[in-house]
Motif scaffolding. Structure first.
Motif, PDB file in Angstrom:
ATOM      1  N   SER A  97       0.813  -1.215   0.000  1.00  0.00           N
ATOM      2  CA  SER A  97       0.000   0.000   0.000  1.00  0.00           C
ATOM      3  C   SER A  97       0.846   1.264   0.000  1.00  0.00           C
ATOM      4  O   SER A  97       0.318   2.365   0.054  1.00  0.00           O
ATOM      5  CB  SER A  97      -0.916   0.014   1.233  1.00  0.00           C
ATOM      6  OG  SER A  97      -0.159   0.097   2.420  1.00  0.00           O
ATOM      7  N   ASP A 139      -9.978   5.961  14.321  1.00  0.00           N
ATOM      8  CA  ASP A 139      -9.421   5.891  12.975  1.00  0.00           C
ATOM      9  C   ASP A 139     -10.173   6.839  12.043  1.00  0.00           C
ATOM     10  O   ASP A 139     -11.389   7.031  12.170  1.00  0.00           O
ATOM     11  CB  ASP A 139      -9.525   4.471  12.426  1.00  0.00           C
ATOM     12  CG  ASP A 139      -8.776   3.456  13.274  1.00  0.00           C
ATOM     13  OD1 ASP A 139      -7.969   3.873  14.129  1.00  0.00           O
ATOM     14  OD2 ASP A 139      -8.994   2.248  13.082  1.00  0.00           O
ATOM     15  N   PRO A 141     -10.368   7.176   7.925  1.00  0.00           N
ATOM     16  CA  PRO A 141      -9.927   6.742   6.597  1.00  0.00           C
ATOM     17  C   PRO A 141      -9.830   7.867   5.578  1.00  0.00           C
ATOM     18  O   PRO A 141      -9.215   7.690   4.523  1.00  0.00           O
ATOM     19  CB  PRO A 141     -10.994   5.723   6.189  1.00  0.00           C
ATOM     20  CG  PRO A 141     -12.201   6.088   6.993  1.00  0.00           C
ATOM     21  CD  PRO A 141     -11.693   6.635   8.284  1.00  0.00           C
ATOM     22  N   TRP A 163       0.167   6.164  16.264  1.00  0.00           N
ATOM     23  CA  TRP A 163      -0.679   6.386  15.093  1.00  0.00           C
ATOM     24  C   TRP A 163       0.145   6.214  13.827  1.00  0.00           C
ATOM     25  O   TRP A 163       1.342   6.508  13.817  1.00  0.00           O
ATOM     26  CB  TRP A 163      -1.259   7.798  15.120  1.00  0.00           C
ATOM     27  CG  TRP A 163      -2.171   8.071  16.285  1.00  0.00           C
ATOM     28  CD1 TRP A 163      -1.797   8.297  17.584  1.00  0.00           C
ATOM     29  CD2 TRP A 163      -3.596   8.145  16.265  1.00  0.00           C
ATOM     30  NE1 TRP A 163      -2.905   8.516  18.365  1.00  0.00           N
ATOM     31  CE2 TRP A 163      -4.024   8.430  17.586  1.00  0.00           C
ATOM     32  CE3 TRP A 163      -4.553   8.010  15.259  1.00  0.00           C
ATOM     33  CZ2 TRP A 163      -5.367   8.576  17.920  1.00  0.00           C
ATOM     34  CZ3 TRP A 163      -5.894   8.158  15.588  1.00  0.00           C
ATOM     35  CH2 TRP A 163      -6.290   8.434  16.909  1.00  0.00           C
ATOM     36  N   CYS A 165       0.051   7.564   9.945  1.00  0.00           N
ATOM     37  CA  CYS A 165      -0.547   8.527   9.023  1.00  0.00           C
ATOM     38  C   CYS A 165      -0.176   8.127   7.599  1.00  0.00           C
ATOM     39  O   CYS A 165       0.967   7.755   7.337  1.00  0.00           O
ATOM     40  CB  CYS A 165      -0.029   9.933   9.313  1.00  0.00           C
ATOM     41  SG  CYS A 165      -0.285  10.465  11.012  1.00  0.00           S
ATOM     42  N   SER A 166      -1.133   8.235   6.693  1.00  0.00           N
ATOM     43  CA  SER A 166      -0.910   7.828   5.307  1.00  0.00           C
ATOM     44  C   SER A 166      -1.132   8.997   4.364  1.00  0.00           C
ATOM     45  O   SER A 166      -1.942   9.890   4.621  1.00  0.00           O
ATOM     46  CB  SER A 166      -1.838   6.672   4.927  1.00  0.00           C
ATOM     47  OG  SER A 166      -1.601   5.547   5.749  1.00  0.00           O
ATOM     48  N   TYR A 171      -5.698   4.819   3.735  1.00  0.00           N
ATOM     49  CA  TYR A 171      -4.430   4.328   4.281  1.00  0.00           C
ATOM     50  C   TYR A 171      -3.480   3.860   3.181  1.00  0.00           C
ATOM     51  O   TYR A 171      -2.834   2.820   3.282  1.00  0.00           O
ATOM     52  CB  TYR A 171      -4.682   3.206   5.303  1.00  0.00           C
ATOM     53  CG  TYR A 171      -5.786   3.544   6.282  1.00  0.00           C
ATOM     54  CD1 TYR A 171      -5.684   4.649   7.120  1.00  0.00           C
ATOM     55  CD2 TYR A 171      -6.957   2.785   6.339  1.00  0.00           C
ATOM     56  CE1 TYR A 171      -6.703   4.984   8.004  1.00  0.00           C
ATOM     57  CE2 TYR A 171      -7.975   3.109   7.224  1.00  0.00           C
ATOM     58  CZ  TYR A 171      -7.849   4.210   8.046  1.00  0.00           C
ATOM     59  OH  TYR A 171      -8.861   4.535   8.910  1.00  0.00           O
ATOM     60  N   ARG A 172      -3.389   4.657   2.117  1.00  0.00           N
ATOM     61  CA  ARG A 172      -2.508   4.347   0.990  1.00  0.00           C
ATOM     62  C   ARG A 172      -1.375   5.374   0.915  1.00  0.00           C
ATOM     63  O   ARG A 172      -1.465   6.460   1.449  1.00  0.00           O
ATOM     64  CB  ARG A 172      -3.301   4.346  -0.320  1.00  0.00           C
ATOM     65  CG  ARG A 172      -4.371   3.271  -0.406  1.00  0.00           C
ATOM     66  CD  ARG A 172      -5.183   3.381  -1.691  1.00  0.00           C
ATOM     67  NE  ARG A 172      -5.908   4.646  -1.780  1.00  0.00           N
ATOM     68  CZ  ARG A 172      -5.602   5.632  -2.616  1.00  0.00           C
ATOM     69  NH1 ARG A 172      -4.583   5.509  -3.460  1.00  0.00           N
ATOM     70  NH2 ARG A 172      -6.315   6.746  -2.629  1.00  0.00           N
ATOM     71  N   GLN A 175       3.753   5.989   4.554  1.00  0.00           N
ATOM     72  CA  GLN A 175       3.289   5.881   5.933  1.00  0.00           C
ATOM     73  C   GLN A 175       4.264   6.587   6.863  1.00  0.00           C
ATOM     74  O   GLN A 175       5.478   6.539   6.658  1.00  0.00           O
ATOM     75  CB  GLN A 175       3.177   4.410   6.350  1.00  0.00           C
ATOM     76  CG  GLN A 175       2.139   3.617   5.579  1.00  0.00           C
ATOM     77  CD  GLN A 175       2.061   2.174   6.054  1.00  0.00           C
ATOM     78  OE1 GLN A 175       2.910   1.711   6.812  1.00  0.00           O
ATOM     79  NE2 GLN A 175       1.041   1.461   5.611  1.00  0.00           N
ATOM     80  N   SER A 204      -5.186  10.284   5.604  1.00  0.00           N
ATOM     81  CA  SER A 204      -5.854   9.274   6.430  1.00  0.00           C
ATOM     82  C   SER A 204      -4.945   8.934   7.608  1.00  0.00           C
ATOM     83  O   SER A 204      -3.723   8.989   7.502  1.00  0.00           O
ATOM     84  CB  SER A 204      -6.201   8.016   5.621  1.00  0.00           C
ATOM     85  OG  SER A 204      -5.076   7.485   4.954  1.00  0.00           O
ATOM     86  N   ILE A 205      -5.567   8.602   8.733  1.00  0.00           N
ATOM     87  CA  ILE A 205      -4.840   8.354   9.980  1.00  0.00           C
ATOM     88  C   ILE A 205      -5.547   7.229  10.726  1.00  0.00           C
ATOM     89  O   ILE A 205      -6.777   7.205  10.805  1.00  0.00           O
ATOM     90  CB  ILE A 205      -4.805   9.611  10.874  1.00  0.00           C
ATOM     91  CG1 ILE A 205      -4.241  10.816  10.111  1.00  0.00           C
ATOM     92  CG2 ILE A 205      -3.987   9.362  12.133  1.00  0.00           C
ATOM     93  CD1 ILE A 205      -4.344  12.124  10.888  1.00  0.00           C
ATOM     94  N   ARG A 206      -4.775   6.313  11.287  1.00  0.00           N
ATOM     95  CA  ARG A 206      -5.393   5.269  12.105  1.00  0.00           C
ATOM     96  C   ARG A 206      -4.517   4.947  13.307  1.00  0.00           C
ATOM     97  O   ARG A 206      -3.315   5.213  13.325  1.00  0.00           O
ATOM     98  CB  ARG A 206      -5.644   4.003  11.287  1.00  0.00           C
ATOM     99  CG  ARG A 206      -4.398   3.262  10.846  1.00  0.00           C
ATOM    100  CD  ARG A 206      -4.759   1.945  10.175  1.00  0.00           C
ATOM    101  NE  ARG A 206      -3.590   1.205   9.737  1.00  0.00           N
ATOM    102  CZ  ARG A 206      -2.881   0.394  10.513  1.00  0.00           C
ATOM    103  NH1 ARG A 206      -3.213   0.233  11.792  1.00  0.00           N
ATOM    104  NH2 ARG A 206      -1.833  -0.258  10.032  1.00  0.00           N
TER     105      ARG A 206
END
Length: 210
Positions: A97, A139, A141, A163, A165-166, A171-172, A175, A204-206
């Motif tokens: 990813s 999260d 997306p 965390w 972060c993308s 989440y692509r 990272q 996006s962050i998870r």
């Protein structure tokens, strides 16, 4: 006198490297060939360089406990990979990813502050915690879908947990691992996100799963 028995082939040996802090909380099993073949090592602590343990790169691994951060180069440098509990039979499993495919992982370490149930961060539009700000405890997306007006983030304050972060929604892309026990949780500018960070684009962050 008969000669001593020949040692087992090195590729079959299992080397265990234990964590002095609290052994058992983190464990990764790594192989130097895809699909869990070749030389096998077990780690419960940081691996600064796979070469120090007799293999050039990780080509497959299993995360048996805890969460781990993998890095493209030795010394925890280069592209980052977040490895959570499960099996990674080949490099595509942890690199697929990302913005570009990375066929090597030469260092890794536990993510000791990961706490999925109690994670909190603040994000800021500009460096040094300036400009518009927001807060997350779950999260996300897609930051644009949440109403974050910019495609970039200038700085982060990680109040608890870890965390990832993308670069893009879902989440692509690149990272960036941000931890509450690193930099005192303060990431004032992009340069502190990692040696590979060149842009503040985060969409996006998870939370990292422990």
């Amino acid at each position: 006198m008969s000669p001593p028995p020949a040692p087992a082939p090195h590729s079959r040996a299992t080397m265990t490297h234990r964590c002095r802090r609290s052994s058992g909380l983190w464990k990764i099993v790594a192989w130097d060939e895809p699909f869990f073949q070749g030389k096998k090592h077990e780690f419960t602590t940081d691996c600064y360089s796979t070469a120090e343990h007799g293999f050039s790169t990780v080509r497959s691994c299993k995360i048996e406990s805890g969460a781990w951060a993998g890095f493209e180069h030795c010394g925890f440098q280069g592209q980052q990979f977040v490895l959570e509990r499960g099996e990674y039979p080949c490099w595509e499993a942890w690199s697929g990813s990302n913005a570009y495919h990375v066929e090597r992982m030469c260092s890794f370490r536990p993510i000791t502050c990961a706490d999925h149930g109690r994670s909190r961060l603040m994000l800021f539009e500009q460096e040094n915690f300036q400009g518009r700000r927001g807060e997350l405890t779950d999260d996300c997306p897609s930051l644009p879908a949440l109403g974050w007006g910019s495609s970039a983030v200038g700085s982060f304050l990680i109040l608890s947990g870890a965390w990832v972060c993308s670069q893009y929604p879902g989440y692509r892309g690149f990272q960036y691992l941000l931890e509450s026990d690193s930099h005192a949780g303060e990431y004032k500018h992009v340069r502190e996100w990692g040696s590979h960070a060149q842009t503040g684009q985060v969409q996006s962050i998870r939370r990292v799963q422990q």
